[in-house]
Design an enzyme around this catalytic site. Structure first.
Site, mmCIF file in Angstrom:
data_model
loop_
_atom_site.group_PDB
_atom_site.id
_atom_site.type_symbol
_atom_site.label_atom_id
_atom_site.label_comp_id
_atom_site.label_asym_id
_atom_site.label_seq_id
_atom_site.Cartn_x
_atom_site.Cartn_y
_atom_site.Cartn_z
ATOM 1 N N LYS A 185 24.203 59.153 27.359
ATOM 2 C CA LYS A 185 23.834 59.893 26.223
ATOM 3 C C LYS A 185 24.763 61.192 26.030
ATOM 4 O O LYS A 185 25.059 61.877 26.910
ATOM 5 C CB LYS A 185 22.609 60.507 26.414
ATOM 6 C CG LYS A 185 21.546 59.267 26.479
ATOM 7 C CD LYS A 185 19.864 59.795 26.462
ATOM 8 C CE LYS A 185 19.027 58.704 26.207
ATOM 9 N NZ LYS A 185 17.730 58.954 27.144
ATOM 10 N N GLU A 231 26.048 65.543 48.322
ATOM 11 C CA GLU A 231 25.370 64.652 47.733
ATOM 12 C C GLU A 231 23.653 65.517 47.128
ATOM 13 O O GLU A 231 23.229 66.079 47.977
ATOM 14 C CB GLU A 231 24.488 63.353 48.676
ATOM 15 C CG GLU A 231 23.625 62.366 48.294
ATOM 16 C CD GLU A 231 23.985 61.630 46.975
ATOM 17 O OE1 GLU A 231 25.145 61.481 46.588
ATOM 18 O OE2 GLU A 231 22.917 61.910 46.136
ATOM 19 N N ASP A 289 22.884 70.082 44.316
ATOM 20 C CA ASP A 289 23.645 69.629 43.042
ATOM 21 C C ASP A 289 24.951 70.249 42.797
ATOM 22 O O ASP A 289 25.057 71.491 43.056
ATOM 23 C CB ASP A 289 22.489 69.843 41.951
ATOM 24 C CG ASP A 289 23.082 69.460 40.502
ATOM 25 O OD1 ASP A 289 24.427 69.421 40.397
ATOM 26 O OD2 ASP A 289 22.214 68.991 39.846
ATOM 27 N N ASP A 316 34.299 52.312 37.754
ATOM 28 C CA ASP A 316 34.402 50.740 36.925
ATOM 29 C C ASP A 316 33.806 50.931 35.558
ATOM 30 O O ASP A 316 33.940 49.888 35.001
ATOM 31 C CB ASP A 316 33.452 49.719 37.946
ATOM 32 C CG ASP A 316 32.110 49.914 37.525
ATOM 33 O OD1 ASP A 316 31.553 50.836 37.823
ATOM 34 O OD2 ASP A 316 31.515 48.753 37.330
ATOM 35 N N ASP A 358 27.905 59.142 38.256
ATOM 36 C CA ASP A 358 26.912 58.810 37.449
ATOM 37 C C ASP A 358 27.119 58.703 35.972
ATOM 38 O O ASP A 358 28.008 60.119 35.519
ATOM 39 C CB ASP A 358 25.329 59.533 37.694
ATOM 40 C CG ASP A 358 24.724 59.036 38.998
ATOM 41 O OD1 ASP A 358 25.285 58.117 39.462
ATOM 42 O OD2 ASP A 358 24.138 59.981 39.221
ATOM 43 N N GLU A 385 33.913 65.038 48.902
ATOM 44 C CA GLU A 385 33.359 64.002 47.946
ATOM 45 C C GLU A 385 32.318 64.529 47.224
ATOM 46 O O GLU A 385 31.238 64.631 48.068
ATOM 47 C CB GLU A 385 33.169 62.645 48.695
ATOM 48 C CG GLU A 385 33.045 61.643 47.579
ATOM 49 C CD GLU A 385 32.719 60.242 47.934
ATOM 50 O OE1 GLU A 385 32.240 59.199 47.264
ATOM 51 O OE2 GLU A 385 32.469 60.003 49.342
ATOM 52 N N THR A 397 34.925 52.568 48.508
ATOM 53 C CA THR A 397 33.671 52.907 48.414
ATOM 54 C C THR A 397 32.650 51.702 48.514
ATOM 55 O O THR A 397 33.121 50.689 48.062
ATOM 56 C CB THR A 397 33.419 54.000 47.363
ATOM 57 O OG1 THR A 397 32.946 53.127 46.197
ATOM 58 C CG2 THR A 397 34.467 54.845 47.030
ATOM 59 N N GLU A 398 31.350 52.104 48.850
ATOM 60 C CA GLU A 398 30.286 51.214 48.633
ATOM 61 C C GLU A 398 30.201 50.459 47.177
ATOM 62 O O GLU A 398 30.385 49.244 47.055
ATOM 63 C CB GLU A 398 29.118 51.705 49.051
ATOM 64 C CG GLU A 398 28.617 51.385 50.556
ATOM 65 C CD GLU A 398 28.050 52.753 51.006
ATOM 66 O OE1 GLU A 398 27.969 53.679 50.452
ATOM 67 O OE2 GLU A 398 27.771 52.542 52.338
ATOM 68 N N GLU A 433 32.342 50.523 45.095
ATOM 69 C CA GLU A 433 33.525 50.158 44.816
ATOM 70 C C GLU A 433 33.715 48.517 45.192
ATOM 71 O O GLU A 433 34.147 47.600 44.487
ATOM 72 C CB GLU A 433 34.908 50.899 45.292
ATOM 73 C CG GLU A 433 36.269 50.246 44.855
ATOM 74 C CD GLU A 433 37.439 51.062 45.416
ATOM 75 O OE1 GLU A 433 37.094 52.486 46.105
ATOM 76 O OE2 GLU A 433 38.511 50.730 45.298
HETATM 77 N N1 SAM Z 1 30.479 57.789 45.918
HETATM 78 C C1 SAM Z 1 29.527 56.697 46.253
HETATM 79 C C2 SAM Z 1 30.145 55.407 46.081
HETATM 80 O O1 SAM Z 1 31.290 55.405 45.334
HETATM 81 O O2 SAM Z 1 29.757 54.392 46.731
HETATM 82 C C3 SAM Z 1 28.252 56.700 45.371
HETATM 83 C C4 SAM Z 1 28.245 56.487 44.029
HETATM 84 S S1 SAM Z 1 26.522 56.549 43.396
HETATM 85 C C5 SAM Z 1 26.947 55.753 41.735
HETATM 86 C C6 SAM Z 1 26.695 58.310 42.513
HETATM 87 C C7 SAM Z 1 26.193 59.394 43.614
HETATM 88 O O3 SAM Z 1 26.148 60.751 42.864
HETATM 89 C C8 SAM Z 1 24.603 59.310 43.869
HETATM 90 O O4 SAM Z 1 24.385 59.027 45.264
HETATM 91 C C9 SAM Z 1 24.030 60.376 43.149
HETATM 92 O O5 SAM Z 1 22.865 60.869 43.686
HETATM 93 C C10 SAM Z 1 25.008 61.437 43.580
HETATM 94 N N2 SAM Z 1 25.327 62.555 42.268
HETATM 95 C C11 SAM Z 1 25.217 62.154 41.038
HETATM 96 N N3 SAM Z 1 25.313 63.629 40.423
HETATM 97 C C12 SAM Z 1 25.367 64.541 41.302
HETATM 98 C C13 SAM Z 1 25.596 66.110 41.185
HETATM 99 N N4 SAM Z 1 25.538 66.605 40.295
HETATM 100 N N5 SAM Z 1 25.680 66.485 42.540
HETATM 101 C C14 SAM Z 1 25.451 65.765 43.848
HETATM 102 N N6 SAM Z 1 25.459 64.501 43.886
HETATM 103 C C15 SAM Z 1 25.529 63.742 42.555
#
Ligand code: SAM
Length: 217
Positions: free
Chosen positions: A122, A69, A96, A154, A118, A44, A193-194, A196
């Site tokens: 932009k 993460e 990353d 969503d 995320d 994930e 997921t959280e 969701e």
């Molecule tokens: N997947 C979880 C959920 O559905 O409950 C968390 C969703 S949260 C909106 C998005 C997560 O993706 C954040 O914790 C963010 O730090 C991580 N994230 C975003 N871009 C990332 C990247 N390029 N590499 C690793 N993690 C990333």
């Protein structure tokens, strides 16, 4: 994000047995060295606090799960949960996902989950979106030939963008729904997921696709 700056989270992560240090050293060796078995590996990307991943890991003890993460403070929550659950088939990496091909070898991964990624609204940040063609190209390099990417969100704009990226990236849409929780077939066995849970409780429909590189029908 509120949790990003928890003091000491980097130190906890550095010392935790549940996160992989120097993950590049395990490239091509995840099954043998990290998990000590020959079970499939699923990722994930952007797992947040890791609930989805750990729920899946409990349901499927014969599958290995890697949670990726970027931010220490959220990863810390996943580590705290794993300290209680001690799931043998779960490991976390703080990184990353842009560098995912440095960590996993060709065909080392069987499935990739993207959940509530995320949106990067932009246009100039489009290539940072996890379902962008730039990321699909990276996933292509680490997935087995029959491997799939499953994406839930969503965010309608992000989902429409993600759908438009499939064909130019050379992927194939296997399944899609614009209202997951009211789609009996696609919702069967769904693990929430959280995000969701939060967004569907607020009345938002959840979009989901499953894509692969099978070629068109
Ligand atoms: N997947 C979880 C959920 O559905 O409950 C968390 C969703 S949260 C909106 C998005 C997560 O993706 C954040 O914790 C963010 O730090 C991580 N994230 C975003 N871009 C990332 C990247 N390029 N590499 C690793 N993690 C990333």
């Amino acid at each position: 994000m509120r949790l990003r700056n928890i003091a000491g989270s980097r130190e906890v992560i550095a010392e935790s047995d549940f996160t992989l240090k120097d993950p590049e050293k395990m490239k091509g060796l995840f099954k043998k060295e990290v998990f000590g078995n020959d079970n499939p590996i699923r990722l994930e990307i952007g797992m947040g606090k890791g609930r989805f991943l750990m729920d899946l890991a409990q349901l499927n003890p014969d599958i290995n799960y890697v949670g990726i993460e970027k931010y220490s403070s959220v990863l810390l929550r996943a580590i705290q949960k794993q300290q209680q659950l001690l799931l043998p088939n779960v490991i976390f990496i703080r990184m990353d996902a842009e560098y995912i091909t440095d960590v996993f070898a060709p065909s080392e991964v069987d499935r990739i989950y993207l959940n509530f990624s995320d949106p990067w609204p932009k246009d100039r940040h489009a290539k940072r979106r996890l379902p962008s063609r730039q990321f699909l190209e990276r996933y292509d390099r680490i997935l087995v030939p029959e491997g799939v990417v499953e994406f839930k969100t969503d965010n309608r704009d992000l989902f429409m963008f993600a759908l438009d990226e499939i064909e130019p990236a050379g992927w194939h849409l296997d399944a899609v729904t614009y209202d997951l929780h009211n789609d009996e077939a696609m919702n069967a066995g769904n693990v929430m997921t959280e995000y969701e849970e939060r967004f569907s409780a607020a009345g938002n429909p959840i979009y989901k696709y499953i894509i692969s590189r099978k070629g068109s029908n």
